[in-house]
Design a protein around this motif. Structure first.
Motif, short mmCIF file in Angstrom:
data_model
loop_
_atom_site.label_atom_id
_atom_site.label_comp_id
_atom_site.label_asym_id
_atom_site.label_seq_id
_atom_site.Cartn_x
_atom_site.Cartn_y
_atom_site.Cartn_z
N HIS A 134 0.83 -1.21 0.00
CA HIS A 134 0.00 0.00 0.00
C HIS A 134 0.86 1.26 0.00
O HIS A 134 0.59 2.20 -0.75
CB HIS A 134 -0.93 0.00 1.21
CG HIS A 134 -1.93 1.11 1.17
ND1 HIS A 134 -1.65 2.36 1.66
CD2 HIS A 134 -3.18 1.16 0.67
CE1 HIS A 134 -2.70 3.14 1.48
NE2 HIS A 134 -3.64 2.43 0.87
N THR A 135 1.89 1.27 0.82
CA THR A 135 2.77 2.44 0.87
C THR A 135 3.46 2.66 -0.48
O THR A 135 3.51 3.79 -0.98
CB THR A 135 3.82 2.27 1.98
OG1 THR A 135 3.13 2.12 3.22
CG2 THR A 135 4.74 3.46 2.05
N TYR A 138 0.42 3.53 -3.12
CA TYR A 138 -0.40 4.69 -2.81
C TYR A 138 0.43 5.95 -2.59
O TYR A 138 0.11 7.02 -3.11
CB TYR A 138 -1.26 4.39 -1.58
CG TYR A 138 -2.34 5.40 -1.32
CD1 TYR A 138 -3.50 5.42 -2.09
CD2 TYR A 138 -2.22 6.33 -0.30
CE1 TYR A 138 -4.50 6.33 -1.85
CE2 TYR A 138 -3.22 7.25 -0.05
CZ TYR A 138 -4.37 7.25 -0.83
OH TYR A 138 -5.35 8.17 -0.59
N LYS A 139 1.50 5.83 -1.84
CA LYS A 139 2.30 7.01 -1.50
C LYS A 139 3.39 7.31 -2.53
O LYS A 139 3.57 8.44 -2.94
CB LYS A 139 2.95 6.83 -0.11
CG LYS A 139 1.97 6.80 1.03
CD LYS A 139 1.36 8.16 1.22
CE LYS A 139 0.52 8.17 2.49
NZ LYS A 139 -0.10 9.46 2.71
N TRP A 147 -10.16 2.77 -0.72
CA TRP A 147 -10.15 2.70 0.74
C TRP A 147 -11.35 1.93 1.27
O TRP A 147 -11.29 1.35 2.35
CB TRP A 147 -10.13 4.10 1.34
CG TRP A 147 -8.78 4.70 1.30
CD1 TRP A 147 -8.30 5.59 0.38
CD2 TRP A 147 -7.71 4.44 2.19
NE1 TRP A 147 -6.99 5.90 0.66
CE2 TRP A 147 -6.61 5.21 1.77
CE3 TRP A 147 -7.56 3.64 3.31
CZ2 TRP A 147 -5.39 5.20 2.44
CZ3 TRP A 147 -6.35 3.62 3.96
CH2 TRP A 147 -5.28 4.39 3.53
N GLN A 151 -12.34 4.46 4.61
CA GLN A 151 -12.15 5.80 4.04
C GLN A 151 -11.88 6.84 5.13
O GLN A 151 -11.04 7.72 4.94
CB GLN A 151 -13.38 6.20 3.21
CG GLN A 151 -13.27 7.56 2.56
CD GLN A 151 -12.14 7.63 1.56
OE1 GLN A 151 -11.96 6.73 0.74
NE2 GLN A 151 -11.40 8.71 1.57
N ARG A 152 -12.55 6.75 6.23
CA ARG A 152 -12.35 7.77 7.28
C ARG A 152 -10.99 7.64 7.98
O ARG A 152 -10.56 8.55 8.67
CB ARG A 152 -13.47 7.70 8.31
CG ARG A 152 -13.56 6.41 9.04
CD ARG A 152 -14.78 6.39 9.94
NE ARG A 152 -14.95 5.04 10.46
CZ ARG A 152 -15.49 4.78 11.62
NH1 ARG A 152 -15.93 5.76 12.38
NH2 ARG A 152 -15.61 3.55 12.01
N PHE A 153 -10.27 6.53 7.76
CA PHE A 153 -8.95 6.34 8.34
C PHE A 153 -7.84 6.54 7.29
O PHE A 153 -6.68 6.22 7.57
CB PHE A 153 -8.80 4.94 8.92
CG PHE A 153 -9.80 4.64 10.01
CD1 PHE A 153 -9.72 5.29 11.24
CD2 PHE A 153 -10.81 3.74 9.80
CE1 PHE A 153 -10.64 5.03 12.23
CE2 PHE A 153 -11.74 3.47 10.78
CZ PHE A 153 -11.66 4.11 12.01
N ALA A 154 -8.20 7.04 6.12
CA ALA A 154 -7.21 7.20 5.03
C ALA A 154 -6.05 8.08 5.49
O ALA A 154 -6.24 9.11 6.11
CB ALA A 154 -7.88 7.78 3.80
N TRP A 155 -4.85 7.65 5.15
CA TRP A 155 -3.66 8.43 5.50
C TRP A 155 -2.97 8.92 4.28
O TRP A 155 -3.04 8.49 3.21
CB TRP A 155 -2.71 7.66 6.40
CG TRP A 155 -2.15 6.42 5.82
CD1 TRP A 155 -1.10 6.31 4.96
CD2 TRP A 155 -2.59 5.07 6.04
NE1 TRP A 155 -0.86 5.01 4.64
CE2 TRP A 155 -1.77 4.22 5.29
CE3 TRP A 155 -3.61 4.51 6.78
CZ2 TRP A 155 -1.93 2.85 5.28
CZ3 TRP A 155 -3.74 3.15 6.77
CH2 TRP A 155 -2.91 2.33 6.02
#
Length: 155
Positions: A134-135, A138-139, A147, A151-155
């Motif tokens: 994921h890192t 995504y990053k 997500w 979704q509410r914990f998305a970083w």
């Protein structure tokens, strides 16, 4: 079951050619010498070269095209194969709803367990692999992974 190397090589060659054909439609990146087709193109070209070598080696070996063996008769191996196919369908159907993280955790844990890895080890590896994948995607690569319910914990 043992499939002849030339058949596997031919299938991989077709896959690499399909990828090379598909990436031709990728738009160029603004202000860069390379676009989004560069890395898939390099991987597909490398796969094409390796598949040609595998096909050539298989043709020179003189082995039969298909040999049925122990693996086809083993219920555990058949179940593991079915779990791989079911995992792909599961991800395709539920990734948007559940999200990449949950789907990856479930799939990686189940796949390892099906291949004989003890559940605590499988879960630990699945958590680590999911976070690393994921890192990276995504990053670092800016791939928009779903997500889902997280979704509410998305970083």
């Amino acid at each position: 079951m043992r499939i002849h190397d030339s058949l596997i090589g031919a299938a991989l060659l077709l896959l690499s050619l399909a990828v090379l054909w598909h990436i031709q439609g990728f738009p160029p990146a603004a202000g860069q010498n390379f676009g989004p087709a560069l890395f898939p193109g390099l991987a597909a070209a490398g796969l094409a070269l390796c598949s040609l070598a595998l096909t050539w080696q298989g043709l020179r070996s003189g082995q039969p095209l298909l040999v049925l063996g122990e693996g086809l008769r083993s219920p555990r191996r058949l179940a593991a194969f079915a779990i791989v196919i079911a995992s792909m369908a599961f991800y395709i159907l539920l990734a948007d709803r559940l999200g990449f993280v949950l789907c990856s955790l479930l799939i990686l844990t189940l796949l390892q367990w099906a291949c004989g890895v003890r559940l605590p080890v499988a879960l630990a590896v699945a958590v680590a692999a999911t976070l690393v994948i994921h890192t990276c995607f995504y990053k670092l690569l800016k791939v928009p992974l779903p997500w889902g319910v997280l979704q509410r914990f998305a970083w």
